[in-house]
Design a protein around this motif. Structure first.
Motif, PDB file in Angstrom:
ATOM      1  N   LEU A 182      -1.937  -4.871  -6.091  1.00 42.86           N
ATOM      2  CA  LEU A 182      -2.315  -4.867  -4.675  1.00 42.86           C
ATOM      3  C   LEU A 182      -3.594  -5.685  -4.479  1.00 42.86           C
ATOM      4  O   LEU A 182      -3.700  -6.503  -3.571  1.00 42.86           O
ATOM      5  N   ALA A 183      -4.560  -5.460  -5.378  1.00 43.53           N
ATOM      6  CA  ALA A 183      -5.835  -6.156  -5.258  1.00 43.53           C
ATOM      7  C   ALA A 183      -5.631  -7.659  -5.400  1.00 43.53           C
ATOM      8  O   ALA A 183      -6.208  -8.442  -4.642  1.00 43.53           O
ATOM      9  N   LEU A 201       0.840  -1.194   0.000  1.00 44.94           N
ATOM     10  CA  LEU A 201       0.000   0.000   0.000  1.00 44.94           C
ATOM     11  C   LEU A 201       0.879   1.250   0.000  1.00 44.94           C
ATOM     12  O   LEU A 201       0.615   2.210  -0.720  1.00 44.94           O
ATOM     13  N   VAL A 219      -3.259  -8.852  -2.139  1.00 48.54           N
ATOM     14  CA  VAL A 219      -3.914  -8.738  -0.841  1.00 48.54           C
ATOM     15  C   VAL A 219      -5.265  -9.434  -0.865  1.00 48.54           C
ATOM     16  O   VAL A 219      -5.589 -10.227   0.022  1.00 48.54           O
ATOM     17  N   GLY A 220      -6.046  -9.159  -1.919  1.00 48.61           N
ATOM     18  CA  GLY A 220      -7.351  -9.797  -2.027  1.00 48.61           C
ATOM     19  C   GLY A 220      -7.192 -11.309  -2.061  1.00 48.61           C
ATOM     20  O   GLY A 220      -7.884 -12.038  -1.347  1.00 48.61           O
ATOM     21  N   LEU A 223      -2.261  -0.738  -8.103  1.00 48.81           N
ATOM     22  CA  LEU A 223      -3.527  -1.027  -7.424  1.00 48.81           C
ATOM     23  C   LEU A 223      -4.045  -2.405  -7.821  1.00 48.81           C
ATOM     24  O   LEU A 223      -4.514  -3.175  -6.974  1.00 48.81           O
ATOM     25  N   LEU A 258      -6.029 -12.668   1.407  1.00 43.37           N
ATOM     26  CA  LEU A 258      -7.069 -12.603   2.437  1.00 43.37           C
ATOM     27  C   LEU A 258      -8.188 -13.611   2.142  1.00 43.37           C
ATOM     28  O   LEU A 258      -8.784 -14.166   3.063  1.00 43.37           O
TER      29      LEU A 258
END
Lengths: 178, 654
Positions: free
Chosen positions: B319-320, B289, B323-324, B316, B327
């Protein structure tokens, strides 16, 4: 640590998705064609002494009625020397260029234009760099396209050459002809 | 040709990263060990090719190859050699190359130091690191290639490195910081590998712990170096500005601090498994981030790289996915994390839970403070978040953290006898209050109540570390020094870390409440007294540097007639960019810094100048404390139990 139901394990994912959406919308804002706060706005109020015609001032009126390139240059800027021949070439083709002499010494600037040729129809001198701040200039060279209403249409940071002209300026400039 | 070699090496590294991330996973799923074995040599070669790429860029800077856009944009023929080398990471593209190279270096270390990690888990860890490498290599190759040529119209000379970055602190700050940032990718990779393999037990925590601690130590040092640089280079005398980019590095640090504590619980007690994994995922996500915030241009900061939405969109998306994806994996693999073991409310376990909650709250506070302007923009209101907001949260959070730190250390795992704990605190608390209050009373200067409270906490934490060390060392009954020799490195690392925290808080308290700042108009011959020192503005001279011209003020400083130092603050004009920089002059000793910065000329004829003079007590303690954090981290990570075989057996017994 509750782990019986497992639903809470999805919480971090949900929180992240919210954050990602927020970031994406902000990114959208920045994807505008023109990375300048001045896009579509009138040129900041200009009242600068002219380098070539001592005693007279250059104001916003000078930009009304013509498509104009506003080129920010200085004798201390090496890239300006590089792009200078191209500016000469554009001027020969009839492109109207105003050269904002930025944070420079007037004597050196006159010498420079005498030596390498003057592509500019007018040279306002911004010795203190005050006007550069109003324009939001990073450094030199930078080139702005100003429309006949005196509004900023495009900002380009860096060397102006045939490549950048074809890619960035030509599409905007051609509107003039239509 | 050299640039093409570097560019080619980046593609080769990308190809290797693809191999490193796909084959071992396929090998794991299909049970083919020879496919898993691809991971280690792939990591080694990836590092090798990226090293060549980095050297290539270094050569381009060294040889002034201005046909390369990046070199032309960040160097100049007058730039001194040291800064030509550090210019490699002076801009977006090159710093990205450094980022990826450090990632590959961590990959190399992981691949070489397998320790007792089972081969299949080890291959998965490397595979995850390979995936991160793919993302960043693609980012570099598609949007920000440092080897892009400026042909056929290349400039005759470069635009010069931003003068702010022409500073020795900036030569080492980014590599340190990135080593920390990227180091959390190892913890992340271990977490993902653990989730996939369904192994998140104490042994897993032991594998991940030293890597995490080393990354945390580098990040601590990197942040401190950045703060030090801002302090003496920006010329404002401040050391922390709650700037979005500083926040971007502070968030993973806070989350990482929570992680190293929660890993301790998972290793020793097998508890907090889901929590630990989540923290490992979060720490690295926050690093990503931070990268996004710095490079997308959506926040303005003193550090921002060029505003480029295409780069922002790429990071982004990355990141998505990272991280997505992680998670989601975390949520789906929840059953793996289920573990039943209880602990009493009065135990080290619950104190460490408190530590984690406090640190996560702090992370959240910083995150909110950083994103407020964005949220505000989305709702069309202008909000400015400044230090009062952060201080309002950080002061109480830090004090409570320090208050709970000591009983936490004194407590046993699982269950602590309340009376025994109280007995140890009963002498410590009054002694700390008295000693702290006495320190404030007998030193110069006013101090508000919260400052006194902070000093008491500092004394309390340091005394607790010393007394605990004495008690544990003497408990062996072989004398103090030999007893101390039997205590583990991990334990000593912990003590140093806690003392480091206390020293930093002591420094912050002093500099916040007792600094003296004077903004003055001075003409040559003026003498001014600040905090007991006489500053004489004796003369102003001119001087030419290698790539700048400077105006230098000569300021001899005396203390009651005794010469202390002659300070020479400068105002530099860099020839190429025409930028004007303030070069502050400092004199430091253990207790205080004297700091003089030359402002603007007020009157040419009189040679009158705006001058800022600061007296900064305790500022050096920030750097000493941070150094202790770093040393503590390295010491803890080098503990014998991460290397020897015996602990595996200890596990079996437990």
């Amino acid at each position: 640590m509750p782990s019986r139901n497992g639903w809470w394990m999805f919480l971090p994912l949900v929180a992240f998705i919210g954050l990602a959406v927020l970031l994406a919308t902000q990114l959208g804002r920045n994807t505008e064609e023109l990375p300048t706060a001045l896009a579509g706005k009138p040129l900041p109020t200009m009242q600068l002494p002219s380098l070539m015609r001592t005693g007279s001032e250059v104001s916003n009126d000078f930009f009304i009625g013509h498509w104009t390139l506003l080129n920010v240059w200085a004798t201390w800027c090496p890239t300006c020397y590089v792009e200078h021949p191209y500016l000469m070439q554009l001027a020969e083709q009839g492109v109207r260029i105003v050269g904002l002499n930025y944070k420079d010494d007037a004597g050196k600037a006159r010498e420079y234009l005498a030596k390498y040729g003057n592509p500019f129809v007018e040279v306002p001198a911004d010795e203190s760099g005050r006007y550069g701040i109003d324009l939001g200039v990073y450094g030199a060279p930078e080139t702005f396209v100003i429309n006949p209403e005196g509004e900023v249409v495009l900002r380009y940071v860096g060397e102006l050459n045939d490549r950048s002209w074809q890619q960035r300026f030509a599409p905007v400039w051609q509107k003039e002809a239509e | 040709m050299v640039a093409e070699l570097g560019h080619f090496c980046l593609w080769l590294a990308l190809a290797l990263a693809v191999l490193q991330s796909t084959l071992p996973v396929y090998g794991y799923v299909s049970g083919k060990p020879w496919l898993q074995a691809v991971a280690r040599p792939a990591a080694l070669l990836q590092w090798l090719f990226l090293s060549i790429a980095l050297l290539t860029l270094a050569w381009a800077f060294y040889s002034h190859d201005f046909t390369i856009s990046y070199v032309a944009g960040h160097s100049n023929s007058q730039l001194p050699l040291g800064y030509r080398i550090s210019a490699i990471w002076g801009g977006h593209e090159g710093s990205l190359l450094l980022w990826v190279w450090i990632l590959s270096l961590w990959g190399l270390m992981v691949s070489l130091l397998r320790g007792r990690v089972p081969t299949d888990v080890h291959a998965l860890v490397l595979a995850v690191m390979g995936m991160i490498g793919i993302g960043f290599l693609l980012f570099m190759l598609l949007t920000s290639n440092p080897f892009d040529r400026n042909l056929p119209w290349f400039p005759l000379d470069g635009a010069d490195l931003n003068p702010l970055l022409q500073d020795p602190g900036l030569i080492i700050h980014p590599p340190m910081l990135y080593t920390g940032y990227v180091g959390f990718s190892v913890a992340f990779a271990f977490a993902i590998a653990g989730l996939i393999a369904g192994r998140l037990d104490p042994a897993w925590a032991r594998w991940a712990r030293p890597w995490t601690t080393v990354a945390w130590a580098f990040l601590s040092l990197g942040i401190a170096l950045g703060s030090w640089w801002a302090y003496y280079e920006l010329g404002w005398g401040g050391w922390w500005f709650w700037d979005p980019v500083e926040n971007a590095s502070l968030m993973p640090w806070l989350c990482g601090t929570a992680l190293i504590h929660s890993l301790a619980v998972t290793e020793k007690r097998g508890l907090f498994r889901a929590w630990t994994v989540l923290l490992a995922l979060m720490a690295f996500s926050l690093c990503l981030l931070g990268t996004f915030l710095v490079r997308s241009g959506i926040l303005t900061s003193v550090h921002s790289f060029a505003n480029d939405p295409a780069r922002g969109a790429f990071v982004l998306t990355f990141l998505a996915i990272v991280v997505g994806g992680s998670l989601t994996l975390f949520a789906l693999r929840a059953p793996v994390l289920r573990h039943r073991a209880g602990f009493e409310w009065l135990s080290r376990d619950s104190f460490l839970l408190g530590n984690n909650l406090l640190l996560l709250t702090a992370t959240f506070v910083v995150l909110m403070g950083t994103l407020f302007p964005l949220i505000g923009e989305a709702l069309d209101i202008k909000i400015s978040v400044r230090s009062p907001y952060f201080n309002a949260f950080f002061v109480p959070l830090t004090l409570v953290l320090m208050l709970l730190l000591v009983p936490g250390m004194f407590s046993n795992w699982k269950k602590q006898d309340g009376k025994a704990l109280l007995k140890r605190l009963l002498w410590l608390a009054p002694v700390s209050v008295v000693a702290g209050a006495a320190l404030v009373a007998f030193s110069d200067g006013e101090m508000p109540f919260v400052g006194v409270l902070a000093v008491i906490m500092v004394v309390y934490v340091i005394l607790a570390q010393l007394s605990d060390w004495l008690q544990k060392a003497l408990a062996f009954r072989v004398g103090l020094l030999r007893g101390a020799g039997r205590l583990t490195r991990a334990y000593h690392g912990m003590l140093l870390g806690h003392i480091g925290l206390a020293v930093i808080v002591a420094g912050v308290t002093q500099v916040s409440f007792r600094e003296v700042e004077r903004d003055l108009r001075m003409v040559p011959g003026d003498v001014i007294e600040v905090a007991g020192y006489q500053f004489a503005f004796s003369e102003v001279v001119e001087r030419a540097g290698p790539n700048f011209d400077a105006i230098r003020a000569i300021v001899p400083v005396t203390e009651n007639g005794r010469d202390i130092v002659t300070l020479t603050p400068e105002k530099r004009t860099y020839r190429v960019s025409g930028q004007v920089m303030t070069e502050a002059a400092l004199h430091s000793n253990f207790f205080r810094d004297l700091y003089v910065a030359l402002g603007e000329p007020i009157d040419q004829a009189e040679q009158a100048w705006a001058v800022r003079i600061y007296y900064k007590p305790g500022i050096g303690w920030l750097w000493i404390g941070s150094l202790l954090l770093g040393i503590g981290g390295f010491l803890a990570a080098s503990d014998r139990r991460y290397r020897s075989k015996s602990s595996e057996q200890a596990d079996a017994i437990a």
